[in-house]
Scaffold this motif. Structure first.
Motif, PDB file in Angstrom:
ATOM      1  N   ALA A 178       0.806  -1.334   0.058  1.00 22.82           N
ATOM      2  CA  ALA A 178       0.093   0.011   0.029  1.00 22.82           C
ATOM      3  C   ALA A 178       0.700   1.370   0.007  1.00 22.82           C
ATOM      4  N   ILE A 179       1.884   1.051   0.628  1.00 26.63           N
ATOM      5  CA  ILE A 179       2.927   2.388   0.816  1.00 26.63           C
ATOM      6  C   ILE A 179       3.694   2.179  -0.604  1.00 26.63           C
ATOM      7  N   SER A 180       4.073   1.312  -1.064  1.00 29.10           N
ATOM      8  CA  SER A 180       4.920   1.358  -2.353  1.00 29.10           C
ATOM      9  C   SER A 180       4.163   1.931  -3.541  1.00 29.10           C
ATOM     10  N   THR A 181       2.977   1.246  -3.606  1.00 28.09           N
ATOM     11  CA  THR A 181       2.091   1.772  -4.637  1.00 28.09           C
ATOM     12  C   THR A 181       1.799   3.472  -4.783  1.00 28.09           C
ATOM     13  N   LEU A 182       2.154   4.201  -3.629  1.00 27.26           N
ATOM     14  CA  LEU A 182       1.959   5.767  -3.520  1.00 27.26           C
ATOM     15  C   LEU A 182       2.880   6.178  -4.608  1.00 27.26           C
ATOM     16  N   TYR A 183       4.072   5.592  -4.826  1.00 24.27           N
ATOM     17  CA  TYR A 183       4.854   5.990  -5.769  1.00 24.27           C
ATOM     18  C   TYR A 183       4.355   6.596  -6.990  1.00 24.27           C
ATOM     19  N   ASP A 184       3.116   5.645  -7.718  1.00 21.69           N
ATOM     20  CA  ASP A 184       2.698   6.003  -8.836  1.00 21.69           C
ATOM     21  C   ASP A 184       1.597   7.360  -8.535  1.00 21.69           C
ATOM     22  N   GLU A 185       1.632   7.861  -7.502  1.00 27.80           N
ATOM     23  CA  GLU A 185       0.695   9.011  -7.136  1.00 27.80           C
ATOM     24  C   GLU A 185       1.356  10.240  -6.917  1.00 27.80           C
ATOM     25  N   PRO A 186       1.836  10.875  -8.125  1.00 29.98           N
ATOM     26  CA  PRO A 186       2.775  12.104  -8.238  1.00 29.98           C
ATOM     27  C   PRO A 186       2.179  13.309  -7.336  1.00 29.98           C
ATOM     28  N   ASP A 187       0.791  13.266  -7.047  1.00 30.31           N
ATOM     29  CA  ASP A 187       0.359  14.580  -6.406  1.00 30.31           C
ATOM     30  C   ASP A 187       0.892  14.375  -4.962  1.00 30.31           C
ATOM     31  N   ARG A 188       1.119  13.249  -4.592  1.00 29.40           N
ATOM     32  CA  ARG A 188       1.618  12.927  -3.114  1.00 29.40           C
ATOM     33  C   ARG A 188       3.087  13.619  -2.892  1.00 29.40           C
ATOM     34  N   PHE A 189       3.771  13.855  -3.883  1.00 32.98           N
ATOM     35  CA  PHE A 189       5.211  14.160  -3.817  1.00 32.98           C
ATOM     36  C   PHE A 189       5.561  15.889  -4.142  1.00 32.98           C
ATOM     37  N   ARG A 190       6.277  16.413  -3.394  1.00 31.65           N
ATOM     38  CA  ARG A 190       6.980  17.744  -3.779  1.00 31.65           C
ATOM     39  C   ARG A 190       7.996  17.653  -4.982  1.00 31.65           C
ATOM     40  N   THR A 191       8.754  16.664  -5.152  1.00 32.94           N
ATOM     41  CA  THR A 191       9.704  16.683  -6.177  1.00 32.94           C
ATOM     42  C   THR A 191      10.066  14.939  -6.152  1.00 32.94           C
ATOM     43  N   THR A 192      10.762  14.837  -7.675  1.00 32.96           N
ATOM     44  CA  THR A 192      11.397  13.582  -7.941  1.00 32.96           C
ATOM     45  C   THR A 192      12.626  13.800  -8.113  1.00 32.96           C
ATOM     46  N   VAL A 193      13.332  12.808  -7.705  1.00 37.08           N
ATOM     47  CA  VAL A 193      15.108  13.063  -8.188  1.00 37.08           C
ATOM     48  C   VAL A 193      15.589  11.780  -8.892  1.00 37.08           C
ATOM     49  N   ASP A 194      16.228  12.225 -10.074  1.00 37.25           N
ATOM     50  CA  ASP A 194      16.697  11.015 -10.890  1.00 37.25           C
ATOM     51  C   ASP A 194      18.280  11.112 -10.343  1.00 37.25           C
ATOM     52  N   MET A 195      18.620   9.809  -9.818  1.00 41.32           N
ATOM     53  CA  MET A 195      19.851   9.943  -8.991  1.00 41.32           C
ATOM     54  C   MET A 195      21.033  10.013  -9.980  1.00 41.32           C
ATOM     55  N   ALA A 196      20.936   9.290 -11.346  1.00 39.87           N
ATOM     56  CA  ALA A 196      22.016   9.393 -12.359  1.00 39.87           C
ATOM     57  C   ALA A 196      22.178  10.798 -12.661  1.00 39.87           C
ATOM     58  N   ARG A 197      21.048  11.612 -13.076  1.00 37.06           N
ATOM     59  CA  ARG A 197      21.368  13.071 -13.326  1.00 37.06           C
ATOM     60  C   ARG A 197      22.171  13.775 -12.339  1.00 37.06           C
ATOM     61  N   HIS A 198      21.972  13.493 -11.070  1.00 35.54           N
ATOM     62  CA  HIS A 198      22.600  14.245 -10.012  1.00 35.54           C
ATOM     63  C   HIS A 198      24.119  13.697  -9.654  1.00 35.54           C
ATOM     64  N   ARG A 199      24.150  12.490 -10.235  1.00 39.47           N
ATOM     65  CA  ARG A 199      25.394  11.611 -10.127  1.00 39.47           C
ATOM     66  C   ARG A 199      25.357  11.028  -8.646  1.00 39.47           C
ATOM     67  N   PHE A 200      24.175  10.803  -8.152  1.00 36.12           N
ATOM     68  CA  PHE A 200      23.910   9.989  -6.708  1.00 36.12           C
ATOM     69  C   PHE A 200      24.078   8.895  -6.905  1.00 36.12           C
ATOM     70  N   GLY A 201      23.878   7.909  -7.827  1.00 35.24           N
ATOM     71  CA  GLY A 201      23.974   6.533  -8.095  1.00 35.24           C
ATOM     72  C   GLY A 201      22.900   6.482  -9.239  1.00 35.24           C
ATOM     73  N   SER A 202      21.912   5.599  -9.296  1.00 35.15           N
ATOM     74  CA  SER A 202      21.097   5.282 -10.279  1.00 35.15           C
ATOM     75  C   SER A 202      19.732   4.696  -9.728  1.00 35.15           C
ATOM     76  N   GLY A 203      18.516   5.289 -10.382  1.00 38.73           N
ATOM     77  CA  GLY A 203      17.296   4.899  -9.799  1.00 38.73           C
ATOM     78  C   GLY A 203      16.665   6.457  -9.474  1.00 38.73           C
ATOM     79  N   GLN A 204      15.333   6.156  -8.701  1.00 37.42           N
ATOM     80  CA  GLN A 204      14.615   7.451  -8.462  1.00 37.42           C
ATOM     81  C   GLN A 204      14.261   7.493  -7.107  1.00 37.42           C
ATOM     82  N   TYR A 205      13.932   8.726  -6.484  1.00 40.56           N
ATOM     83  CA  TYR A 205      13.325   8.813  -5.188  1.00 40.56           C
ATOM     84  C   TYR A 205      12.414  10.034  -5.349  1.00 40.56           C
TER      85      TYR A 205
END
Length: 264
Positions: A67-94
């Motif tokens: 129930a919590i992990s599926t919240l990821y697909d509800e973008p209105d719940r989040f203030r921002t999305t970070v692409d880790m590869a773009r910022h050289r934090f690694g790879s993946g999203q949060y």
């Protein structure tokens, strides 16, 4: 890491503390806060003192994790999305939640804070450092906001094959709570492989020490945000620590991060 619980009552027996927000009326309350009461906090504090991280028993059922992990697909719940590869934090999203937190996230954060406060204050005393954290989480959040740290730092992470997270610290401003929490939302070995939680500890005049933890689904890992006190011949010293995630080899890995200071 040893799992410490004080009773073998089945999950779901104790009620959740707190009200359900209007945006969560379709989701039943999660009794995870009650499960926190079954944790042996003295043993957990001892593990934090010894290693800088400690694993709880199960707090969320598989259904509650989904129930919590599926919240990821509800973008209105989040203030921002970070692409880790773009910022050289690694790879993946949060994604960072808005301040309108889903009730399980809000209530777990509020329930962990007073239980971790004695450890935080004890560490500050050992290091001779300030301990600015009030008894109530709301009061601490107000201090953060007064210092210009006004953004929610609660985080939902999603990793796929080949994704990883570089070693880092979650320090978002001048005011920092020295402990934070990550909860595994998928089952290692079934939903994904790899993706171990990593920590390194920088030791004075010595090589760094590393550790890895396989985070079971529904369990929480409490770990140090920035540093922990270690005994030396001259008293207590602050050992810098960083955390990250090893490469996910297959499947998908979600995790919920609870941070007790807000971001600037």
């Amino acid at each position: 890491m040893t799992v410490h619980t004080t009773t073998d009552r089945p999950p779901g027996e104790l009620p959740l503390v707190g009200e359900t927000s209007p945006t969560d009326t379709a989701r039943p309350p999660v009794p995870a806060v009650g499960r926190l009461d079954r944790t042996d906090w003295a043993a957990l504090a001892a593990d934090l003192d010894a290693y800088g991280h400690a694993l709880t028993g199960p707090l969320l059922t598989p259904a509650e994790c989904r129930a919590i992990s599926t919240l990821y697909d509800e973008p209105d719940r989040f203030r921002t999305t970070v692409d880790m590869a773009r910022h050289r934090f690694g790879s993946g999203q949060y994604r960072y939640f808005t301040h309108d937190l889903p009730s399980p996230v809000r209530d777990l954060r509020a329930a962990f804070y007073p239980r971790l406060l004695p450890v935080a204050r004890g560490w500050a005393a050992k290091l001779g450092a300030p301990a600015p954290w009030p008894d109530e989480l709301d009061a601490w959040v107000e201090l953060c906001r007064a210092a210009g740290q006004v953004k929610s730092a609660q985080i939902l992470l999603r990793y796929g094959p080949g994704d990883w997270n570089a070693l880092h610290r979650d320090v978002f401003g001048e005011l920092v709570f020295p402990l934070q929490v990550v909860i595994g939302l998928d089952a290692p070995g079934t939903d994904f492989t790899g993706g171990e939680f990593l920590m390194t500890e920088q030791r004075a005049r010595a090589q760094s020490r590393g550790s890895s933890t396989t985070l079971p689904q529904g369990h929480a890992l409490v770990f140090t945000t920035r540093e922990r006190p270690v005994p030396t011949k001259r008293g207590w010293s602050a050992a810098p620590m960083r955390h990250g995630v090893s490469t996910v080899r297959s499947g998908r890995r979600h995790a919920l991060g609870l941070v007790f200071h807000d971001a600037s």
